[in-house]
Enzyme design. Structure first.
Site, PDB file in Angstrom:
ATOM      1  N   GLU A 147      -6.293  -4.878   9.845  1.00 29.21           N
ATOM      2  CA  GLU A 147      -5.265  -3.891  10.166  1.00 29.21           C
ATOM      3  C   GLU A 147      -5.632  -3.190  11.471  1.00 29.21           C
ATOM      4  O   GLU A 147      -6.392  -2.205  11.459  1.00 29.21           O
ATOM      5  CB  GLU A 147      -5.185  -2.839   9.058  1.00 29.21           C
ATOM      6  CG  GLU A 147      -4.762  -3.386   7.726  1.00 29.21           C
ATOM      7  CD  GLU A 147      -4.045  -2.319   6.913  1.00 29.21           C
ATOM      8  OE1 GLU A 147      -2.863  -2.505   6.636  1.00 29.21           O
ATOM      9  OE2 GLU A 147      -4.651  -1.288   6.591  1.00 29.21           O
ATOM     10  N   SER A 190       2.636  -2.358  10.388  1.00 23.91           N
ATOM     11  CA  SER A 190       4.068  -2.444  10.714  1.00 23.91           C
ATOM     12  C   SER A 190       4.718  -3.786  10.369  1.00 23.91           C
ATOM     13  O   SER A 190       5.594  -4.267  11.091  1.00 23.91           O
ATOM     14  CB  SER A 190       4.293  -2.095  12.186  1.00 23.91           C
ATOM     15  OG  SER A 190       3.869  -0.764  12.423  1.00 23.91           O
ATOM     16  N   ASN A 193       0.869  -1.175   0.000  1.00 24.98           N
ATOM     17  CA  ASN A 193       0.000   0.000   0.000  1.00 24.98           C
ATOM     18  C   ASN A 193       0.911   1.233   0.000  1.00 24.98           C
ATOM     19  O   ASN A 193       1.474   1.593   1.029  1.00 24.98           O
ATOM     20  CB  ASN A 193      -0.898   0.002   1.251  1.00 24.98           C
ATOM     21  CG  ASN A 193      -1.741   1.273   1.344  1.00 24.98           C
ATOM     22  OD1 ASN A 193      -1.827   2.050   0.383  1.00 24.98           O
ATOM     23  ND2 ASN A 193      -2.367   1.495   2.488  1.00 24.98           N
ATOM     24  N   TRP A 194       1.037   1.829  -1.177  1.00 27.85           N
ATOM     25  CA  TRP A 194       1.963   2.968  -1.312  1.00 27.85           C
ATOM     26  C   TRP A 194       1.397   4.257  -0.715  1.00 27.85           C
ATOM     27  O   TRP A 194       2.108   5.251  -0.622  1.00 27.85           O
ATOM     28  CB  TRP A 194       2.307   3.192  -2.777  1.00 27.85           C
ATOM     29  CG  TRP A 194       3.305   2.209  -3.322  1.00 27.85           C
ATOM     30  CD1 TRP A 194       4.041   1.310  -2.614  1.00 27.85           C
ATOM     31  CD2 TRP A 194       3.678   2.056  -4.696  1.00 27.85           C
ATOM     32  NE1 TRP A 194       4.864   0.612  -3.470  1.00 27.85           N
ATOM     33  CE2 TRP A 194       4.657   1.043  -4.751  1.00 27.85           C
ATOM     34  CE3 TRP A 194       3.268   2.664  -5.890  1.00 27.85           C
ATOM     35  CZ2 TRP A 194       5.240   0.643  -5.949  1.00 27.85           C
ATOM     36  CZ3 TRP A 194       3.850   2.273  -7.089  1.00 27.85           C
ATOM     37  CH2 TRP A 194       4.828   1.263  -7.114  1.00 27.85           C
ATOM     38  N   LYS A 195       0.102   4.260  -0.397  1.00 26.21           N
ATOM     39  CA  LYS A 195      -0.543   5.481   0.117  1.00 26.21           C
ATOM     40  C   LYS A 195      -0.240   6.648  -0.836  1.00 26.21           C
ATOM     41  O   LYS A 195      -0.185   6.443  -2.039  1.00 26.21           O
ATOM     42  CB  LYS A 195      -0.100   5.753   1.555  1.00 26.21           C
ATOM     43  CG  LYS A 195      -0.234   4.519   2.455  1.00 26.21           C
ATOM     44  CD  LYS A 195      -0.111   4.831   3.903  1.00 26.21           C
ATOM     45  CE  LYS A 195      -0.162   3.541   4.692  1.00 26.21           C
ATOM     46  NZ  LYS A 195      -0.341   3.748   6.105  1.00 26.21           N
ATOM     47  N   GLY A 236       1.904   1.843  11.217  1.00 32.19           N
ATOM     48  CA  GLY A 236       2.977   2.827  11.348  1.00 32.19           C
ATOM     49  C   GLY A 236       3.573   2.879  12.740  1.00 32.19           C
ATOM     50  O   GLY A 236       4.310   3.814  13.067  1.00 32.19           O
ATOM     51  N   GLY A 246       2.554  -1.177   4.356  1.00 31.93           N
ATOM     52  CA  GLY A 246       2.651   0.248   4.040  1.00 31.93           C
ATOM     53  C   GLY A 246       4.100   0.672   3.919  1.00 31.93           C
ATOM     54  O   GLY A 246       4.740   0.493   2.879  1.00 31.93           O
ATOM     55  N   GLU A 275      -7.337   4.903   7.269  1.00 39.02           N
ATOM     56  CA  GLU A 275      -7.058   6.329   6.991  1.00 39.02           C
ATOM     57  C   GLU A 275      -8.214   6.971   6.241  1.00 39.02           C
ATOM     58  O   GLU A 275      -8.514   8.146   6.438  1.00 39.02           O
ATOM     59  CB  GLU A 275      -5.726   6.453   6.219  1.00 39.02           C
ATOM     60  CG  GLU A 275      -4.544   6.193   7.145  1.00 39.02           C
ATOM     61  CD  GLU A 275      -3.280   5.690   6.454  1.00 39.02           C
ATOM     62  OE1 GLU A 275      -3.202   5.722   5.210  1.00 39.02           O
ATOM     63  OE2 GLU A 275      -2.364   5.255   7.183  1.00 39.02           O
ATOM     64  N   HIS A 328      -9.910   1.438   4.101  1.00 42.17           N
ATOM     65  CA  HIS A 328      -8.679   1.600   4.891  1.00 42.17           C
ATOM     66  C   HIS A 328      -8.955   2.562   6.040  1.00 42.17           C
ATOM     67  O   HIS A 328      -9.703   3.531   5.889  1.00 42.17           O
ATOM     68  CB  HIS A 328      -7.549   2.133   4.001  1.00 42.17           C
ATOM     69  CG  HIS A 328      -6.220   2.078   4.673  1.00 42.17           C
ATOM     70  ND1 HIS A 328      -5.825   3.008   5.609  1.00 42.17           N
ATOM     71  CD2 HIS A 328      -5.211   1.178   4.593  1.00 42.17           C
ATOM     72  CE1 HIS A 328      -4.628   2.677   6.056  1.00 42.17           C
ATOM     73  NE2 HIS A 328      -4.222   1.578   5.451  1.00 42.17           N
TER      74      HIS A 328
END
Ligand code: PEP
Length: 258
Positions: free
Chosen positions: A177, A222, A20-22, A183, A243, A107, A105
């Site tokens: 997740e 993570s 997931n490159w965001k 993160g 990520g 976010e 997601h």
């Protein structure tokens, strides 16, 4: 009670690893990354997928063509077409090579106010348009500490998959997740396994054993080259959503080679 797992029942299945490159990587950077990744692809014992930002999808797809790396999106409109300024439809994405889409997601839920109902509509749209939905679910630290993890996960799955049949869910992927792990620090393999088992049992109760066993359940939060091996040893962890550790191609190759 569950009597098997995705891994045991589908022995030929590989682990599924999704990057997931965001909001990272331009088209040029995506092209460069995918070419380098593809040079390792044959020796990689996993199904590798990359969720790229919209603007980098076409370049990533071209670079991935003829390889076994799949390219996807990180979001998608719930609508087919129409006056929805700023939205991107499934049909637009399919045409530039999108094979799967991350939906729900944390976010997007937290920063862009996506609700379970919007996510449900997006899952439905993805199914109708033949794009593989990767449904992201996860609990907050507060929910975990008050013993509500299983309840939160099953409620998110119930609400986001409401009205869909087991046939509709043929290509579904679940990404567990935990929000507190993204993160920060990964869940222990045992804690992740327990949550995955809750998800698998819920899939079985609601859509039957076949759906429960054919749905890969990925862990995200993570994941890195050091902890991936232990996570993937768990019977119900079928892969990972990655990520930060997916942004550097050497690190990512190291991770997917286990
Ligand atoms: C993510 O946000 O999907 C994710 C897994 O991030 P990270 O690996 O950086 O925790």
């Amino acid at each position: 009670m569950i009597i098997g797992s995705y891994k045991k029942n589908m022995v030929e299945k590989k682990a599924v690893i999704i990057a997931n490159w965001k909001m990272h990587k331009t088209s040029r950077e995506a092209d460069d990354f995918v070419r380098k990744l593809a040079s390792h692809a044959r020796s990689i014992p996993a199904q590798v997928m990359i969720a790229a930002p919209f603007t980098a999808i076409a370049a990533a797809s071209m670079a991935a063509s003829g390889t076994n790396v799949l390219i996807g999106a990180q979001n998608m409109s719930p609508f087919a077409e129409g006056p929805y300024t700023g939205e991107v439809s499934a049909r637009m994405l399919r045409e530039i090579g999108v094979r799967f889409v991350l939906l729900g997601h944390s976010e997007r839920r937290r920063l862009f106010f996506e609700t379970n109902e919007t996510i449900r509509q997006k899952v439905e749209r993805a199914v109708v348009e033949g794009i593989q939905p990767v449904l992201c679910i996860g609990e907050t630290l507060e929910e975990r500490e008050s013993g509500k993890t299983g309840q939160v996960l099953t409620e998110q799955m119930r609400a986001c998959l409401e009205g869909l049949s087991s046939e509709d869910l043929r290509t579904l992927v679940i990404a567990y997740e935990p929000i507190w792990a993204i993160g920060k620090v990964a869940a222990t393999p045992e804690a992740a396994e327990a949550a995955h088992l809750d998800c698998r049992q819920f899939l079985q109760e609601k859509w039957g054993e076949e759906t429960a066993l054919q749905t890969p359940i990925l862990y995200g939060g993570s994941v890195n080259p050091k902890n991936i091996k232990e996570l993937l040893k768990q019977p119900n962890i079928d892969g990972a959503l990655v990520g930060h550790a997916s942004l550097d191609v050497e690190t990512f190759v190291q991770l997917i080679k286990g």
